[in-house]
Enzyme design. Sequence first.
Site, PDB file in Angstrom:
ATOM      1  N   GLU A 116      -3.054  34.119  29.743  1.00 46.45           N
ATOM      2  CA  GLU A 116      -1.791  33.569  29.235  1.00 46.45           C
ATOM      3  C   GLU A 116      -1.833  33.520  27.708  1.00 46.45           C
ATOM      4  O   GLU A 116      -2.905  33.518  27.114  1.00 46.45           O
ATOM      5  CB  GLU A 116      -1.543  32.163  29.817  1.00 46.45           C
ATOM      6  N   LYS A 118      -1.814  32.055  24.008  1.00 50.96           N
ATOM      7  CA  LYS A 118      -2.305  30.774  23.492  1.00 50.96           C
ATOM      8  C   LYS A 118      -1.272  30.220  22.530  1.00 50.96           C
ATOM      9  O   LYS A 118      -1.135  30.683  21.400  1.00 50.96           O
ATOM     10  CB  LYS A 118      -3.651  30.961  22.790  1.00 50.96           C
ATOM     11  N   ASP A 120       0.614  27.850  19.931  1.00 48.88           N
ATOM     12  CA  ASP A 120       0.104  27.109  18.790  1.00 48.88           C
ATOM     13  C   ASP A 120       0.955  25.860  18.601  1.00 48.88           C
ATOM     14  O   ASP A 120       1.908  25.847  17.839  1.00 48.88           O
ATOM     15  CB  ASP A 120       0.168  28.007  17.554  1.00 48.88           C
ATOM     16  N   TYR A 228      -0.289  24.585  31.448  1.00 53.87           N
ATOM     17  CA  TYR A 228      -1.342  25.572  31.713  1.00 53.87           C
ATOM     18  C   TYR A 228      -2.626  24.963  32.273  1.00 53.87           C
ATOM     19  O   TYR A 228      -3.682  25.592  32.216  1.00 53.87           O
ATOM     20  CB  TYR A 228      -1.661  26.384  30.457  1.00 53.87           C
ATOM     21  N   LYS A 317      -8.771  35.087  19.918  1.00 55.89           N
ATOM     22  CA  LYS A 317      -7.838  34.733  18.832  1.00 55.89           C
ATOM     23  C   LYS A 317      -7.381  35.966  18.070  1.00 55.89           C
ATOM     24  O   LYS A 317      -8.134  36.921  17.897  1.00 55.89           O
ATOM     25  CB  LYS A 317      -8.546  33.782  17.851  1.00 55.89           C
ATOM     26  N   CYS A 411      15.688  34.927 -20.138  1.00 56.63           N
ATOM     27  CA  CYS A 411      15.185  35.989 -19.266  1.00 56.63           C
ATOM     28  C   CYS A 411      13.873  36.552 -19.800  1.00 56.63           C
ATOM     29  O   CYS A 411      13.791  36.927 -20.973  1.00 56.63           O
ATOM     30  CB  CYS A 411      16.225  37.101 -19.181  1.00 56.63           C
ATOM     31  N   CYS A 414      14.519  40.287 -21.088  1.00 55.91           N
ATOM     32  CA  CYS A 414      15.378  40.668 -22.213  1.00 55.91           C
ATOM     33  C   CYS A 414      15.738  39.502 -23.119  1.00 55.91           C
ATOM     34  O   CYS A 414      16.404  39.694 -24.134  1.00 55.91           O
ATOM     35  CB  CYS A 414      16.654  41.330 -21.695  1.00 55.91           C
ATOM     36  N   CYS A 429      19.769  36.065 -14.865  1.00 62.29           N
ATOM     37  CA  CYS A 429      19.801  36.532 -16.241  1.00 62.29           C
ATOM     38  C   CYS A 429      21.232  36.919 -16.592  1.00 62.29           C
ATOM     39  O   CYS A 429      21.900  37.601 -15.832  1.00 62.29           O
ATOM     40  CB  CYS A 429      18.878  37.733 -16.376  1.00 62.29           C
ATOM     41  N   CYS A 435      19.703  44.059 -19.906  1.00 61.53           N
ATOM     42  CA  CYS A 435      18.412  43.694 -19.318  1.00 61.53           C
ATOM     43  C   CYS A 435      17.793  44.901 -18.590  1.00 61.53           C
ATOM     44  O   CYS A 435      18.402  45.451 -17.673  1.00 61.53           O
ATOM     45  CB  CYS A 435      18.612  42.537 -18.344  1.00 61.53           C
TER      46      CYS A 435
HETATM   47  C1  9MJ Z   1      -2.687  27.192  24.983  1.00 60.57           C
HETATM   48  N1  9MJ Z   1      -2.865  26.521  23.850  1.00 60.57           N
HETATM   49  O1  9MJ Z   1      -1.712  27.908  25.146  1.00 60.57           O
HETATM   50  C2  9MJ Z   1      -5.324  26.233  27.138  1.00 60.57           C
HETATM   51  N2  9MJ Z   1      -3.672  26.996  26.019  1.00 60.57           N
HETATM   52  O2  9MJ Z   1      -7.041  25.557  28.671  1.00 60.57           O
HETATM   53  C3  9MJ Z   1      -3.711  27.636  27.235  1.00 60.57           C
HETATM   54  N3  9MJ Z   1      -4.687  26.139  25.971  1.00 60.57           N
HETATM   55  C4  9MJ Z   1      -6.467  25.451  27.490  1.00 60.57           C
HETATM   56  N4  9MJ Z   1      -4.740  27.156  27.902  1.00 60.57           N
HETATM   57  C5  9MJ Z   1      -8.074  24.693  28.673  1.00 60.57           C
HETATM   58  N5  9MJ Z   1      -2.821  28.583  27.611  1.00 60.57           N
HETATM   59  C6  9MJ Z   1      -8.132  24.044  27.497  1.00 60.57           C
HETATM   60  C7  9MJ Z   1      -7.094  24.519  26.727  1.00 60.57           C
END
Ligand code: 9MJ
Length: 676
Positions: A116, A118, A120, A228, A317, A411, A414, A429, A435
């Site tokens: 899946e 990740k 943020d 998740y 990552k 400016c 010029c 300007c 210019c």
């Molecule tokens: C994120 N941040 O999308 C986990 N995570 O699983 C997914 N984080 C995770 N899984 C176990 N898709 C610890 C963190």
Amino acid sequence: MPIPAAVQARAAWLRDEIDRHNHRYYVLDDPTISDSGYDQLLRELQALETAHPSLITPDSPTQRVGAAPLAAFASVAHRLPMLSLGNALDDAELGEFDRRVRERLERDGPIVYAAEPKLDGLAISLRYESGRLVQAATRGDGSQGEEVTANVRTIPSVPLRLLGSGWPGVIEVRGEIYMPTAGFEALNREAERLGEKGFANPRNAAAGSLRQLDPRITARRPLAMVCYGFGEIEGGDIEPCHSAAIGRLPEWGLRISPELRRVEGLQGCQAYFNDIQQRRFQLGYEIDGVVFKVDEFALQRSLGFVSRAPRWAIARKFPAQEEMTELLAIDLQVGRTGAVTPVARLAPVNVAGVTVTNATLHNAAELRRKDIRVGDTVIVRRAGDVIPQVVRVVPERRPANSLEFQMPSDCPECGSALIQDEAGVVLRCSGGLYCPAQRKEALRHFASRRALDIEGLGDKLVDQLVESGLVASPADLYRLDRTQLAALERMGEKSAQNLWDALHKSRATTLPRFLYALGIREVGESTAAALAHEFGSLEALMEASEEQLQQVEDVGPVVARHVATFFRQPHNQEVIEALMAAGLRWPNAAAPAAALQPLKGKTMVLSGTLSRPRAEIKAELQRLGAKVSGSISGRTDYLVAGVEAGSKLAKAEQLGVTILDEAGLEALLAAENERD
Ligand code: 9MJ
């Protein structure tokens, strides 16, 4: 007073119905009701609850934003630790992970992983007891988090009670709260409008929104949640593997990633990673990698975890999008329209595989808001192919003697005065034609068809002429001789002769064309025509005060200021003088020969969509002597009716005004142009 059974039943029905529609909208992304239909249901429930307050239950959809602001967040002990993830920064590290998993499980064949994106954002644990959301907590240090239930209840994709059936009596569902990119951008635009600081990235925006003590603020932020994982489970079972167990959650009203897949072995992981990396910026939310989890729970248990990270999962990552570096200098770039953009010169830093040495600082207002100074340590961000940006300063690293950055008043190219735009955001300007940074664009405009119409003076040629130093201002064009022209790259003798002829021909022009060609800000064809008409001569116009300029139709204080400032600049005066000396001339517009004003005394109205910009047509009609009015009256001579001319067309028909369609207008213009 007891509440009538019918009212109770209606309230219960409304709640179910609203929850069901929430689920369809937020979880399945497949609504079956209009927004107004949904509002109607919610309002009916609100009305019933207002009339009978004892009907209100904490998980009623009307109660998402019920709680009063907190003084502080309470601490929550996680019954099962909330794990973090180990990282793999390249293919080799991912290979190592897969090898370790196979070794520990004593498997020769490929392992099945759940894959899946990740997200943020912020990790959250939701606790449902008997299907009701009773607690939401942040990860914190993994064993102790903060209780953010009141805030999480305001997030529409988090159900206050589980739908369907088959859920365990106690179930903790874990996932990520995040802010979709569109919502993040809208939030920052609003912050900018209010002169506030805004958030550096969607992650900070999500964290900042969730950590509000007042849930009413959280409720206004566009947050979403994707699930998740699981924490404590009691009084029931879930499926025996991650993908299947997570796959059930949507039935219960919880959102999961639409990108969740089962993949086989290292190869499957790598293919998934490549696919997501490619689509990364089209997902609509920020991710910083992908997560692979051994799919079978029994295998997960036998692998166990070390410190806070499971041995059965890894985050592959992406290279970091943000890095820290030193800001060495702030340079100012003058763009095509004279807009001055501050640019950060940076100590070289590798951001996501590319060495960055420059980053845009957007404009003076942004620079001030972020208080970015020379010598600061800054966070630089590069997202996809977007130009690198300075996100923020690291205040702890600011040198003691640093000074606030001051935009200059002149400016840098010029020396002409810089003028603040109406919105107070952009500095521009006022040097105009003088210019150097604006020269190329000014020359292109000067030569364009509706200005001096110098055929054959294309973009490439303008670049060459300016770069070779042959031409700095439009007046220099008329000093070029045929030998110089023929000596230019890719210029044959024939084209040199053609260009020379075109330059010669362009000397005979009209005052409106000449004024338009000067490229004064906000002075398009229509305004140029109006100015020429009103003042009659260039000399009179150059002497006009801002007040006098404002007497002209369609000229407001902003345009008047641009015009006056332009003619006050000595450089612009010099260029104009040189052009006159080069032999540019036009008939006196104050006393136009009758033949040049064939539409004199005619009043015309334009209506509907026309194939050319209305201002352009208006300017042309004015040049031919017509008065162009906005409304139809008995005194209107012609209505020019485009597509969907609407009420003006009806009125013109009523008043017996001559109606021209576009072909009719073009025929009229062609005939009149022929004569002038
Ligand atoms: C994120 N941040 O999308 C986990 N995570 O699983 C997914 N984080 C995770 N899984 C176990 N898709 C610890 C963190």
